[in-house]
Design a protein around this motif. Sequence first.
Motif, mmCIF file in Angstrom:
data_model
loop_
_atom_site.group_PDB
_atom_site.id
_atom_site.type_symbol
_atom_site.label_atom_id
_atom_site.label_comp_id
_atom_site.label_asym_id
_atom_site.label_seq_id
_atom_site.Cartn_x
_atom_site.Cartn_y
_atom_site.Cartn_z
ATOM 1 N N THR A 111 1.047 -0.911 0.050
ATOM 2 C CA THR A 111 0.193 0.067 -0.536
ATOM 3 C C THR A 111 1.000 1.647 -0.086
ATOM 4 O O THR A 111 0.018 2.600 -0.440
ATOM 5 N N CYS A 112 1.319 1.328 0.745
ATOM 6 C CA CYS A 112 2.572 2.010 1.110
ATOM 7 C C CYS A 112 3.904 3.028 -0.520
ATOM 8 O O CYS A 112 3.913 3.711 -1.124
ATOM 9 N N LEU A 113 3.130 1.795 -1.904
ATOM 10 C CA LEU A 113 3.722 1.261 -3.153
ATOM 11 C C LEU A 113 2.795 3.488 -3.787
ATOM 12 O O LEU A 113 3.191 3.799 -4.518
ATOM 13 N N SER A 114 1.807 4.130 -3.556
ATOM 14 C CA SER A 114 1.177 4.949 -3.567
ATOM 15 C C SER A 114 1.301 5.838 -3.083
ATOM 16 O O SER A 114 0.972 6.992 -3.219
ATOM 17 N N SER A 115 2.397 5.885 -1.918
ATOM 18 C CA SER A 115 2.367 6.963 -1.582
ATOM 19 C C SER A 115 2.873 8.797 -1.975
ATOM 20 O O SER A 115 3.640 7.841 -3.350
ATOM 21 N N PRO A 116 2.546 9.245 -2.197
ATOM 22 C CA PRO A 116 3.402 10.308 -2.928
ATOM 23 C C PRO A 116 4.468 11.160 -1.750
ATOM 24 O O PRO A 116 5.783 11.784 -2.530
ATOM 25 N N ASN A 117 5.000 9.829 -0.977
ATOM 26 C CA ASN A 117 6.442 10.531 -0.022
ATOM 27 C C ASN A 117 7.353 9.649 -0.822
ATOM 28 O O ASN A 117 6.895 8.406 -0.632
ATOM 29 N N GLU A 118 8.545 10.302 -1.317
ATOM 30 C CA GLU A 118 9.566 9.696 -1.956
ATOM 31 C C GLU A 118 10.556 8.718 -1.656
ATOM 32 O O GLU A 118 10.296 7.792 -1.074
ATOM 33 N N GLN A 119 10.175 9.010 -0.087
ATOM 34 C CA GLN A 119 11.245 8.333 0.986
ATOM 35 C C GLN A 119 10.301 6.643 1.570
ATOM 36 O O GLN A 119 10.698 5.757 1.676
ATOM 37 N N THR A 120 8.863 6.901 1.695
ATOM 38 C CA THR A 120 8.050 5.990 1.629
ATOM 39 C C THR A 120 7.959 5.063 1.420
ATOM 40 O O THR A 120 8.490 4.141 0.860
ATOM 41 N N VAL A 121 8.487 5.758 -0.339
ATOM 42 C CA VAL A 121 8.166 4.233 -1.680
ATOM 43 C C VAL A 121 9.860 3.985 -2.017
ATOM 44 O O VAL A 121 9.144 2.767 -1.735
ATOM 45 N N LEU A 122 10.129 4.733 -1.493
ATOM 46 C CA LEU A 122 11.985 3.686 -1.513
ATOM 47 C C LEU A 122 11.953 2.796 -0.182
ATOM 48 O O LEU A 122 12.545 1.471 -0.708
ATOM 49 N N SER A 123 11.421 2.857 0.643
ATOM 50 C CA SER A 123 11.454 1.901 2.001
ATOM 51 C C SER A 123 10.454 0.934 2.149
ATOM 52 O O SER A 123 10.971 -0.432 2.181
ATOM 53 N N ALA A 124 9.478 1.445 0.932
ATOM 54 C CA ALA A 124 8.482 0.144 0.638
ATOM 55 C C ALA A 124 8.981 -0.784 -0.214
ATOM 56 O O ALA A 124 9.108 -2.423 -0.641
ATOM 57 N N ILE A 125 9.598 -0.579 -1.327
ATOM 58 C CA ILE A 125 10.371 -1.028 -2.268
ATOM 59 C C ILE A 125 11.724 -2.109 -1.347
ATOM 60 O O ILE A 125 11.727 -3.377 -1.990
ATOM 61 N N ALA A 126 12.283 -1.491 -0.789
ATOM 62 C CA ALA A 126 13.082 -1.878 -0.512
ATOM 63 C C ALA A 126 12.862 -3.553 0.352
ATOM 64 O O ALA A 126 13.414 -4.172 0.705
ATOM 65 N N THR A 127 12.133 -2.881 1.368
ATOM 66 C CA THR A 127 11.336 -3.788 2.483
ATOM 67 C C THR A 127 10.721 -5.150 1.508
ATOM 68 O O THR A 127 11.000 -6.018 1.704
ATOM 69 N N LEU A 128 10.542 -4.741 0.790
ATOM 70 C CA LEU A 128 9.499 -6.160 -0.422
ATOM 71 C C LEU A 128 11.054 -6.655 -1.183
ATOM 72 O O LEU A 128 10.537 -8.113 -1.037
ATOM 73 N N MET A 129 11.633 -6.378 -1.148
ATOM 74 C CA MET A 129 12.817 -6.525 -1.674
ATOM 75 C C MET A 129 13.314 -7.765 0.075
ATOM 76 O O MET A 129 13.558 -8.646 -0.679
#
Length: 206
Positions: A111-129
């Motif tokens: 769900t964080c992949l749709s965030s407007p915040n860059e750091q939130t999205v980057l952390s979400a991608i790293a977490t999924l990996m």
Amino acid sequence: MFSTHDRLRQRTGKKGSGRLEYLQELVTEFQDTSSIEAKHQVLANLANFAYDPINYEFLRNLKVIDLFLDQITESDDTLQRFAICGLCNLCPDPENKEYIIHNNGITAVATCLSSPNEQTVLSAIATLMFLITPESKPFITSVEIIECMVRFSSSANPRLRNLANVFLEDYCTPHQVTEVRKQVEIARIPLPSPPPPASSSSSSTS
């Protein structure tokens, strides 16, 4: 305001007996306070403490993983950002990873992949990996998540673009990526405009 991570080390030492009690104070403060600013501060501290493997067992015992999972679905962007950062810090540990996966963590993180915040999205991608295992990979490389990564891979933001490309290259098959790219391109094709309504001609009678 609570102590910094350095002060925690000074107070408790590397394996000090006060460490669990201090982290318990943070959790209790988060649960009891009605101040959103205080919640931001406490969650930021917990996310920082999650970076240190020394704290993993304490944080598990205090159900901080559940706290992070709850907050990443909140509407408050700052709470979401600190929560996903905390999960990202915790999930390299096998026990934490397993707990997150088996408590609907993949869906919550996505769900964080749709965030407007860059750091939130980057952390979400790293977490999924970090969360990819043979069992979880089919869920993490779902069409919906790959579609997000394909879109991010064309971003003007180099950090986002590079991390998305790492995800696509390291965890997805070329066939998966090609098929999703086709769908994304189709979605970008503008639909044809409807034809203008036919003008009605009135017949004259003599």
